[in-house]
Design a protein around this motif. Sequence first.
Motif, short mmCIF file in Angstrom:
data_model
loop_
_atom_site.label_atom_id
_atom_site.label_comp_id
_atom_site.label_asym_id
_atom_site.label_seq_id
_atom_site.Cartn_x
_atom_site.Cartn_y
_atom_site.Cartn_z
N PRO A 43 -32.73 -46.37 -61.45
CA PRO A 43 -33.08 -47.09 -62.68
C PRO A 43 -33.68 -46.14 -63.71
O PRO A 43 -34.84 -45.76 -63.61
CB PRO A 43 -34.12 -48.12 -62.22
CG PRO A 43 -34.11 -48.07 -60.72
CD PRO A 43 -33.67 -46.68 -60.37
N LEU A 44 -32.88 -45.76 -64.69
CA LEU A 44 -33.34 -44.87 -65.75
C LEU A 44 -33.84 -45.72 -66.92
O LEU A 44 -33.39 -45.58 -68.05
CB LEU A 44 -32.20 -43.94 -66.20
CG LEU A 44 -31.63 -43.04 -65.10
CD1 LEU A 44 -30.37 -42.33 -65.58
CD2 LEU A 44 -32.67 -42.02 -64.66
N LEU A 45 -34.75 -46.61 -66.62
CA LEU A 45 -35.22 -47.61 -67.58
C LEU A 45 -36.69 -47.37 -67.89
O LEU A 45 -37.50 -47.17 -66.98
CB LEU A 45 -35.03 -49.01 -67.02
CG LEU A 45 -33.58 -49.40 -66.71
CD1 LEU A 45 -33.53 -50.62 -65.79
CD2 LEU A 45 -32.81 -49.66 -67.99
N HIS A 46 -37.02 -47.41 -69.17
CA HIS A 46 -38.41 -47.22 -69.61
C HIS A 46 -38.90 -48.53 -70.24
O HIS A 46 -38.19 -49.17 -71.00
CB HIS A 46 -38.50 -46.10 -70.65
CG HIS A 46 -37.97 -44.79 -70.17
ND1 HIS A 46 -38.62 -44.00 -69.24
CD2 HIS A 46 -36.83 -44.12 -70.47
CE1 HIS A 46 -37.91 -42.91 -69.01
NE2 HIS A 46 -36.83 -42.95 -69.75
N GLY A 47 -40.14 -48.89 -69.93
CA GLY A 47 -40.74 -50.05 -70.57
C GLY A 47 -40.44 -51.36 -69.86
O GLY A 47 -39.94 -51.38 -68.73
N PRO A 48 -40.73 -52.50 -70.51
CA PRO A 48 -40.50 -53.82 -69.92
C PRO A 48 -39.04 -54.04 -69.55
O PRO A 48 -38.14 -53.43 -70.11
CB PRO A 48 -40.95 -54.78 -71.04
CG PRO A 48 -41.88 -53.99 -71.88
CD PRO A 48 -41.37 -52.58 -71.84
N ASN A 49 -38.83 -54.94 -68.60
CA ASN A 49 -37.50 -55.31 -68.12
C ASN A 49 -36.77 -54.12 -67.48
O ASN A 49 -35.56 -53.98 -67.62
CB ASN A 49 -36.65 -55.90 -69.25
CG ASN A 49 -37.27 -57.13 -69.86
OD1 ASN A 49 -37.55 -58.10 -69.16
ND2 ASN A 49 -37.53 -57.09 -71.16
N GLY A 50 -37.53 -53.28 -66.80
CA GLY A 50 -36.90 -52.14 -66.15
C GLY A 50 -37.87 -51.26 -65.41
O GLY A 50 -37.68 -50.91 -64.26
N GLU A 51 -38.95 -50.90 -66.11
CA GLU A 51 -39.97 -50.05 -65.50
C GLU A 51 -41.11 -50.88 -64.94
O GLU A 51 -42.02 -50.35 -64.30
CB GLU A 51 -40.51 -49.07 -66.57
CG GLU A 51 -41.40 -47.96 -66.04
CD GLU A 51 -41.98 -47.09 -67.15
OE1 GLU A 51 -42.98 -46.40 -66.88
OE2 GLU A 51 -41.44 -47.10 -68.27
N ASP A 52 -41.05 -52.18 -65.13
CA ASP A 52 -42.19 -53.05 -64.83
C ASP A 52 -42.07 -53.85 -63.54
O ASP A 52 -42.83 -54.77 -63.30
CB ASP A 52 -42.39 -54.03 -66.00
CG ASP A 52 -41.16 -54.89 -66.26
OD1 ASP A 52 -40.13 -54.68 -65.60
OD2 ASP A 52 -41.24 -55.78 -67.13
N GLY A 53 -41.12 -53.49 -62.69
CA GLY A 53 -40.96 -54.18 -61.41
C GLY A 53 -39.90 -55.26 -61.40
O GLY A 53 -39.53 -55.75 -60.33
N THR A 54 -39.38 -55.66 -62.57
CA THR A 54 -38.40 -56.73 -62.60
C THR A 54 -37.07 -56.30 -61.98
O THR A 54 -36.53 -56.98 -61.10
CB THR A 54 -38.16 -57.20 -64.06
OG1 THR A 54 -37.92 -56.05 -64.88
CG2 THR A 54 -39.38 -57.93 -64.60
N VAL A 55 -36.55 -55.17 -62.40
CA VAL A 55 -35.31 -54.65 -61.83
C VAL A 55 -35.53 -54.22 -60.38
O VAL A 55 -34.67 -54.44 -59.51
CB VAL A 55 -34.77 -53.47 -62.67
CG1 VAL A 55 -33.72 -52.68 -61.91
CG2 VAL A 55 -34.19 -53.99 -63.98
N GLN A 56 -36.69 -53.66 -60.10
CA GLN A 56 -37.00 -53.26 -58.73
C GLN A 56 -36.98 -54.47 -57.79
O GLN A 56 -36.51 -54.38 -56.65
CB GLN A 56 -38.36 -52.56 -58.68
CG GLN A 56 -38.40 -51.18 -59.31
CD GLN A 56 -38.41 -51.20 -60.84
OE1 GLN A 56 -38.63 -52.24 -61.47
NE2 GLN A 56 -38.19 -50.04 -61.44
#
Length: 358
Positions: free
Chosen positions: A96-109
């Motif tokens: 996951p090369l995602l920064h910030g909300p909807n990616g770095e915040d546990g949602t995608v994880q």
Amino acid sequence: MKTKLGLLYGGKSAEHKVSLQTALAVINALDHEKFEIHPIFIMETGEWIKGPLLDGPVETVAALQFSRGEALPPTALAPTLFQAENKNESFDIIFPLLHGPNGEDGTVQGLLELLNLPYVGNGVLASSAGMDKVIMKNIFAQAGLPQVNYVWFIRSEWEQDNNSAYEKVEAELGYPCFVKPANLGSSVGISKCSNREELVEAFKEAFQFDRKIIIEEGVIAREVELGVLGNDNPECSVAGEIIPKVEFYDYKAKYEDGDTALVIPADITKDEYELLYGLAIKAFKSLDCSGLVRADFFLTKDGKAYINEVNTMPGFTPFSMFPLLWKHTGVEYPQLIERLVKLGMERFDEKQKIKYTI
């Protein structure tokens, strides 16, 4: 056999463009003889698009932004989204090369955990706690990590009585102070305030990006950062120092003007480095991190260190602080990516030992 690697990038976040630059850098650094690279682009509106298999470097971020006609909302994810070219095989690991909300915040994880897919980087808890600066600082306080003073507010509380909010900041922190959205990175929405007028405008700015904001006491100190790498037995890179040419290290200085200098290794004493090393490892473990974090500190003239924050998916182009720290420690960018992939697989294998039946 090549490792089937799914790259998630873009995202429904104010850091969407930063993520695209990260994806471009990672794709061009990967060894295409070792990795089968599958791009998955998340649009700013939240739709997901699985792109074609990449068999070589990509020149621009435009080539990584696929047609809206192929997009799907996350609630209608096709069963083949996380499958490789052979429809009977899933990806070996997701990055996951995602920064910030909807990616770095546990949602995608959390989604990847439910799908029981290996992935690079921090898990659900560390990602969500590390994204929310208030929760993160509360955990750090419980762990006994030294921090500057801070207060926080939610939007409705401020709207009901904004004068009380301003008075609390002035009474408990004073000026200068820094106002930040609680759940955002890349210095988006951050303001430095020296008086009430600037504080009022800073509240308005920060609340555009989050329903919760944090205000931190300003200190006269150097900004020093360490990269942390590992799972249960993490290690630290050399230290680096950020020296902004502007008043503070905001989004424009980071990504547009280049108005900053990165000094690696930082000119600090052995004792100061050992102090920061210990605090960085303690912060990493207090959030139960895995894979990577960048730990950011304030270091005063008299040698006192305050942890500012950890970033669970730091800037990750070859010219970002985290990869540069590891380059100066002896780990080149392509090696760093491969090491993170290995750490993600190791953590997945370790979690498979957990018993879920009685």
